[in-house]
Design an enzyme around this catalytic site. Structure first.
Site, PDB file in Angstrom:
ATOM      1  N   CYS A   1     -16.256 -10.607   4.708  1.00  0.00           N
ATOM      2  CA  CYS A   1     -15.953  -9.384   3.970  1.00  0.00           C
ATOM      3  C   CYS A   1     -14.661  -8.761   4.475  1.00  0.00           C
ATOM      4  O   CYS A   1     -14.389  -8.752   5.672  1.00  0.00           O
ATOM      5  CB  CYS A   1     -17.110  -8.407   4.173  1.00  0.00           C
TER       6      CYS A   1
ATOM      7  N   CYS B   1     -14.501  -4.746   7.096  1.00  0.00           N
ATOM      8  CA  CYS B   1     -14.433  -4.497   8.540  1.00  0.00           C
ATOM      9  C   CYS B   1     -13.711  -5.634   9.244  1.00  0.00           C
ATOM     10  O   CYS B   1     -13.927  -6.794   8.934  1.00  0.00           O
ATOM     11  CB  CYS B   1     -15.839  -4.410   9.140  1.00  0.00           C
TER      12      CYS B   1
ATOM     13  N   CYS C   1     -24.285  -2.479   3.276  1.00  0.00           N
ATOM     14  CA  CYS C   1     -23.019  -2.233   3.958  1.00  0.00           C
ATOM     15  C   CYS C   1     -23.260  -1.114   4.960  1.00  0.00           C
ATOM     16  O   CYS C   1     -23.728  -0.039   4.589  1.00  0.00           O
ATOM     17  CB  CYS C   1     -21.946  -1.833   2.950  1.00  0.00           C
TER      18      CYS C   1
ATOM     19  N   TYR D   1       3.033  17.853   2.220  1.00  0.00           N
ATOM     20  CA  TYR D   1       2.238  16.741   1.667  1.00  0.00           C
ATOM     21  C   TYR D   1       0.770  17.187   1.628  1.00  0.00           C
ATOM     22  O   TYR D   1      -0.109  16.559   2.229  1.00  0.00           O
ATOM     23  CB  TYR D   1       2.366  15.469   2.520  1.00  0.00           C
TER      24      TYR D   1
ATOM     25  N   GLU E   1       3.164  19.680  -2.582  1.00  0.00           N
ATOM     26  CA  GLU E   1       2.592  18.393  -2.987  1.00  0.00           C
ATOM     27  C   GLU E   1       3.230  17.931  -4.298  1.00  0.00           C
ATOM     28  O   GLU E   1       3.446  18.717  -5.210  1.00  0.00           O
ATOM     29  CB  GLU E   1       1.070  18.556  -3.140  1.00  0.00           C
TER      30      GLU E   1
ATOM     31  N   CYS F   1      -0.989   8.621   9.665  1.00  0.00           N
ATOM     32  CA  CYS F   1      -2.005   7.578   9.560  1.00  0.00           C
ATOM     33  C   CYS F   1      -1.399   6.207   9.836  1.00  0.00           C
ATOM     34  O   CYS F   1      -2.055   5.186   9.688  1.00  0.00           O
ATOM     35  CB  CYS F   1      -2.689   7.618   8.203  1.00  0.00           C
TER      36      CYS F   1
HETATM   37  N1  SAH Z   1      -2.943  16.352   3.523  1.00  0.00           N
HETATM   38  C1  SAH Z   1      -3.765  15.749   2.508  1.00  0.00           C
HETATM   39  C2  SAH Z   1      -3.298  14.399   1.966  1.00  0.00           C
HETATM   40  C3  SAH Z   1      -2.077  13.773   2.502  1.00  0.00           C
HETATM   41  S1  SAH Z   1      -1.755  12.219   1.774  1.00  0.00           S
HETATM   42  C4  SAH Z   1      -5.189  15.623   2.971  1.00  0.00           C
HETATM   43  O1  SAH Z   1      -5.454  15.651   4.155  1.00  0.00           O
HETATM   44  O2  SAH Z   1      -6.049  15.477   2.129  1.00  0.00           O
HETATM   45  C5  SAH Z   1      -0.047  12.360   1.406  1.00  0.00           C
HETATM   46  C6  SAH Z   1       0.270  13.189   0.184  1.00  0.00           C
HETATM   47  O3  SAH Z   1       1.699  13.270   0.056  1.00  0.00           O
HETATM   48  C7  SAH Z   1      -0.219  12.596  -1.131  1.00  0.00           C
HETATM   49  O4  SAH Z   1      -1.033  13.546  -1.771  1.00  0.00           O
HETATM   50  C8  SAH Z   1       1.068  12.351  -1.932  1.00  0.00           C
HETATM   51  O5  SAH Z   1       0.910  12.619  -3.306  1.00  0.00           O
HETATM   52  C9  SAH Z   1       2.039  13.328  -1.305  1.00  0.00           C
HETATM   53  N2  SAH Z   1       3.474  13.004  -1.416  1.00  0.00           N
HETATM   54  C10 SAH Z   1       4.068  11.796  -1.304  1.00  0.00           C
HETATM   55  N3  SAH Z   1       5.403  11.886  -1.415  1.00  0.00           N
HETATM   56  C11 SAH Z   1       5.692  13.212  -1.591  1.00  0.00           C
HETATM   57  C12 SAH Z   1       6.920  13.937  -1.755  1.00  0.00           C
HETATM   58  N4  SAH Z   1       8.090  13.319  -1.773  1.00  0.00           N
HETATM   59  N5  SAH Z   1       6.836  15.271  -1.887  1.00  0.00           N
HETATM   60  C13 SAH Z   1       5.625  15.900  -1.873  1.00  0.00           C
HETATM   61  N6  SAH Z   1       4.441  15.254  -1.719  1.00  0.00           N
HETATM   62  C14 SAH Z   1       4.473  13.918  -1.585  1.00  0.00           C
END
Ligand code: SAH
Length: 473
Positions: free
Chosen positions: A83, A86, A178, A331, A352, A430
């Site tokens: 799978c 994991c 799972c 973001y 965002e 991440c």
């Molecule tokens: N902080 C959020 C998610 C982060 S994921 C949480 O914890 O839930 C990264 C995010 O960045 C995504 O939603 C994506 O749409 C956004 N993103 C990517 N490129 C971007 C840009 N150039 N300007 C603004 N947002 C952007």
């Protein structure tokens, strides 16, 4: 340097596995020649098959453990090894955490050029099993059969419901249980399989673009007990859907809503253009830090609820957030970080790109009665770099919380963020490699790493989340 590779594809070799490399692979050295090994653990001596032989390195897969590493354990799941879900169930959880921390150390040293930075021990998941609040399974008529499967697990290879084997997106492994999801979710999986298999309902084929069943997405509010079953189909069959809903509720009374997403396109995604909701409100609620978030079939939400709280608490604590702070949540996605910190600070402004995420964020703020949060829609670079109107009327930030996608930040966005001149900056990454690259630029522009805190959101995978806390010198 050697001119011919010491190994050939298909060779069976004995390897002493030394250390962890990347993406869950380990490294062995034969004289000075590097072999990347999958399915091994640092400390193992294994017999392995060479799968790629290059002049400078080879790749191998362990086929027999001759001497087991002290970190090796028996995987819990019978599907492990085939799978794609994991990669590390055969590594003790303690060692998984150590390897993830080491990944952060290595990335910041090699890519960022940092030495002597404090990297704390990774914060582990309270339960490394059953942690996911969302799982997506595929229906398929193209079963991945293993020897053990033949005649046993897979009754009918032309009807399977499960997960893809590693790197085989054209095949599906029938999954009965799972361990990344709850027992109730496993029950939903088996009731669903039985219901459709008994009725000989057709499975979608991408080649022919026909067949009814595409995906089964199960979501669960870990704090609330809400449960959503989202069946993704090619077409609309209301009568069958009604019978399925009835069977599901009879078998699994814990379900709080059932959704049917209809996706008539070829695109292989579990998102529909249309929704039917035969049962419940069509959404579930989940909680983070006592705040409520409404999640619909298509919304993004962090998949490990309990660890998300740990992650956000870590950011709050490291940044020493207080009632005078103005936080820019860059973001911001569906606004979870911003809304989480809002009750503890004076003001939050989220930025965002994706309109539907911004709509979800505003809705989530309203849902919680949080009134000191604003979410702006647009490209970060446009909104921060050009002095658009909003900036003139908004308070200046005292803290930045930055949580970009895996690819990290645009270099100009890093520069622009640094020019905002805040004293405290939290970068939630991440992907340690892109994070180290971006933090290197921030360091050149006057920021200093105070501490790095890895947090494990995804036990049994090699992914790691890392909180970097930076202060302006
Ligand atoms: N902080 C959020 C998610 C982060 S994921 C949480 O914890 O839930 C990264 C995010 O960045 C995504 O939603 C994506 O749409 C956004 N993103 C990517 N490129 C971007 C840009 N150039 N300007 C603004 N947002 C952007």
């Amino acid at each position: 340097m050697m001119n011919t590779p010491p190994f050939h594809r298909g060779d069976i070799v004995e390897l002493e596995v030394r250390s962890f490399a990347f993406e869950g692979k380990s490294v062995a050295r034969v004289n000075d020649f590097v072999v990347f090994v999958t399915k091994a653990v640092p400390g193992d001596r294994v017999r392995a098959r060479i799968v790629t032989a290059k002049r400078t390195f080879a790749e191998a897969v362990a086929i027999e453990v001759l001497e087991a590493s002290e970190h090796r354990i028996t995987p819990r799941c019978p599907h492990f090894g085939i799978c794609g879900g994991c990669k590390w169930q055969h590594v003790s959880y303690e060692e998984q955490l150590a390897l993830k921390r080491q990944n952060v150390v290595d990335s910041f040293e090699r890519i960022g050029g940092f030495r002597g930075v404090e990297v704390r021990p990774a914060l582990g998941s309270i339960d490394p099993y059953f942690y996911r609040n969302k799982m997506e399974f595929s229906f398929s008529d193209r079963a991945w059969l293993t020897e053990a499967d033949l005649g046993r697990e897979v009754q009918s290879p032309s009807f399977v419901l499960g997960l893809h084997p590693a790197e085989r997106f054209d095949k599906v492994l029938d999954i009965n249980e799972c361990f990344l999801q709850s027992p109730v979710s496993n029950h939903i999986l088996s009731v669903t399989r039985r219901f459709f298999q008994e009725r000989n309902v057709s499975v979608y084929s991408n080649k022919e673009h026909e067949g009814h069943l595409r995906y089964l997405v199960i979501r669960e509010g870990k704090k609330t007990g809400d449960r959503m079953v989202n069946l993704v189909t090619l077409d609309d069959r209301p009568k069958l859907l009604g019978e399925y809903a009835e069977a599901l509720l009879a078998g699994v009374p814990q379900i709080t809503t059932i959704v049917n997403s209809i996706n008539t396109r070829r695109a292989q995604i579990a998102v529909g253009e249309r929704e039917r909701v035969p049962y419940g409100p069509g959404t579930i609620t989940e909680e983070l830090g006592g705040l409520k978030f409404r999640i619909s079939a298509n919304s993004f939400f962090q998949t490990n609820t309990l660890q998300t709280e740990v992650l956000y608490e870590t950011a709050v604590r490291l940044a020493e957030l207080n009632g005078n702070d103005v936080v820019y949540d860059l973001y911001s996605g569906t606004g979870t970080i911003g809304i989480f910190v809002a009750p503890r600070v004076s003001r939050v402004i989220g930025i965002e790109l994706v309109a539907s995420a911004v709509a979800d964020a505003r809705e989530n703020a309203r849902f919680n009665g949080v009134t000191n949060c604003d979410f702006l829609e647009g490209d970060l670079l446009d909104l921060l770099a050009r002095s658009t109107g909003w900036m003139k009327t908004s308070p200046k930030p005292t803290v930045l919380i930055i949580d970009p996608p895996r690819s990290g930040m645009h270099p100009d966005a890093v520069t622009t963020a640094a020019q905002m001149g805040v004293d405290r900056l939290v970068y939630v990454g991440c992907n340690p490699a892109t994070q180290a690259r971006d933090v290197k630029i921030l360091a050149e522009l006057g920021y200093q790493i105070e501490v790095l805190q890895p947090v494990d959101m995804f036990p049994h995978t090699y992914h790691v989340e890392n909180v970097a806390f930076l202060r302006r010198k």
